[in-house]
Write a protein that holds these residues in place. Sequence first.
Motif, mmCIF file in Angstrom:
data_model
loop_
_atom_site.group_PDB
_atom_site.id
_atom_site.type_symbol
_atom_site.label_atom_id
_atom_site.label_comp_id
_atom_site.label_asym_id
_atom_site.label_seq_id
_atom_site.Cartn_x
_atom_site.Cartn_y
_atom_site.Cartn_z
ATOM 1 N N GLN A 1 -6.241 -68.816 23.520
ATOM 2 C CA GLN A 1 -6.823 -68.636 24.998
ATOM 3 C C GLN A 1 -5.879 -69.073 26.071
ATOM 4 N N ASN A 2 -4.813 -69.691 25.857
ATOM 5 C CA ASN A 2 -3.806 -69.838 26.632
ATOM 6 C C ASN A 2 -2.424 -69.470 26.284
ATOM 7 N N PRO B 1 -12.735 -65.308 10.163
ATOM 8 C CA PRO B 1 -11.616 -66.203 9.399
ATOM 9 C C PRO B 1 -10.713 -66.639 10.780
ATOM 10 N N PRO B 2 -9.909 -67.750 10.450
ATOM 11 C CA PRO B 2 -9.084 -68.043 11.583
ATOM 12 C C PRO B 2 -8.120 -67.065 11.985
ATOM 13 N N ILE B 3 -7.898 -67.033 13.580
ATOM 14 C CA ILE B 3 -6.984 -65.819 13.913
ATOM 15 C C ILE B 3 -5.556 -66.091 13.520
ATOM 16 N N THR B 4 -4.727 -65.159 13.021
ATOM 17 C CA THR B 4 -3.467 -65.159 12.873
ATOM 18 C C THR B 4 -2.658 -63.930 13.543
ATOM 19 N N PHE C 1 5.442 -65.719 20.967
ATOM 20 C CA PHE C 1 5.380 -64.424 20.037
ATOM 21 C C PHE C 1 3.961 -63.962 19.914
ATOM 22 N N HIS C 2 2.937 -64.954 19.844
ATOM 23 C CA HIS C 2 1.574 -64.526 19.789
ATOM 24 C C HIS C 2 1.294 -63.748 21.111
ATOM 25 N N LEU C 3 1.533 -64.121 21.949
ATOM 26 C CA LEU C 3 1.424 -63.400 23.507
ATOM 27 C C LEU C 3 1.894 -61.879 23.419
ATOM 28 N N ILE C 4 3.353 -61.966 23.046
ATOM 29 C CA ILE C 4 3.943 -60.708 23.167
ATOM 30 C C ILE C 4 3.559 -59.719 22.206
ATOM 31 N N GLU C 5 3.171 -60.392 21.168
ATOM 32 C CA GLU C 5 2.576 -59.452 19.854
ATOM 33 C C GLU C 5 1.339 -58.672 20.390
#
Length: 487
Positions: free
Chosen positions: A18-19, A4-7, A34-38
């Motif tokens: 990726q970046n 499934p798609p990344i969430t 936030f995705h990087l921080i999480e």
Amino acid sequence: MSQPPITTASGIPVADNQNSMTAGPRGPVLLQDFHLIEKLQHFNRERIPERVVHAKGSGAYGTFTVTNDITQYTKARLFAEVGKQTETFLRFSTVGGEKGSADTERDPRGFAVRFYTEEGNWDLVGNNTPVFFIKDGIKFPDFIHTQKRDPQTNLKSPTAMFDFWSRTPESLHQVTTLFSSRGTPDGYRHMHGFGSHTYSLINAAGERVYVKWHFLTQQGIRNLSAAEATRIAGSDPDYAQRDLFNAIAKGDFPRWDVKLQVATEADLAAWEARTGWNPFDLTKVWPHKDFPLIPVGVLELNRNPLNYHAEVEQAALSPANVVPGMGYSPDKMLQSRLFAYHDAQLYRVGTNHQHLPVNAPRCPFHNQQRDGAMAIANGGAAVNYDPVQAAGSNPQGMGHGEPALPQSGAAGRYDARGKEDDYTQAGDLFRLMPKDEQQNLFDNLAGPLSQVSAEIIERQLGHFDLADRAYGAGVRAALKARGVNVG
């Protein structure tokens, strides 16, 4: 099968995994990503504290099948009829090593079985040996510290181990087992398991008997020599984990015959009067000639976990978990473990660790415990209290219904050391060993003993002598072969 798609953990779709988000192609990185921080925050927190003991383990699910009727001894429903099956989970482990240690180190092996019964979880948390090094839980932290790393050098210390053992004659029975060939079993499938402690069973009439549980491998006992264990530790430190997982994956399901020894309180009193041995002393066995093994059933492991962390690392067993028809005993070590194991899981996994799937009972459950971290099954709208019954309780025949356990004597600290026999059973075990096994014992002991002071060596040799003169003589000869000057 497509993924499934990344969430994010909150289910929000992630545009780019990726970046990092930056101010311009070369940064700096933006705090708003936030995705990087999480990801980084969770990564920093994805290890829970490892167990202080039994840190490295392997686990599998299976079934327990009743083969013999023991309803005369217990009303526990999992034994209600021959042929009845109960789902189980079994965690194997080494005792003293860290999570990254080798599976083949000389060490007892944990053998902890959970039965998911219709009356709640029964956890039989034992070892691959029927005895232990000490008889009172107040010495457990001291003993385990000797098996861990020296506070100055951060190295394992033979001096600490044998200084403790040589001052603790009660340890001799287990030390003899540990330094025999059974101290390095060939994986987990080829060793026995034991409840070790004395427990009790209660039948429908409210009558109590005391019992010891035995799990006898159908694969046959197989051990590694000291040299083989050392070689495998270097080439495949996860040897036992690999062997267990692969065997189950290919359908070679390991099995153990489950048996028990049974004794009434009068039986044990008569046995103690004859032998002088406390039947609730964890450093002693009940000889089979006095208390024969009674067959109960078969334990089979037939399913590997899908997620090691969720199902093995977070498995939280406790010997306090017994179901109606079962009870405890005056074993001092057991009494300490009834508190310590659950308390360890509260610290290590969390307040609501019983809500996790591997720990949750398979039957309905209800209580007034609420809130705290990981409160998955939090009671919904049900009231969070149980009022006092002003007219007195009115038991409905449910629950343990356990008869009173007789007590005697004034409360105090009692020390029988120096008056008890710590040598006969260790000597009996030594005399049961074939000559080649005795020689392995001598050589295995001489290795670490050759690294300690002369004072500790002489103190430990004195215990071997009292168990059997040939025992002490054999270890002396093995030490001399290593160039150690002993009397």
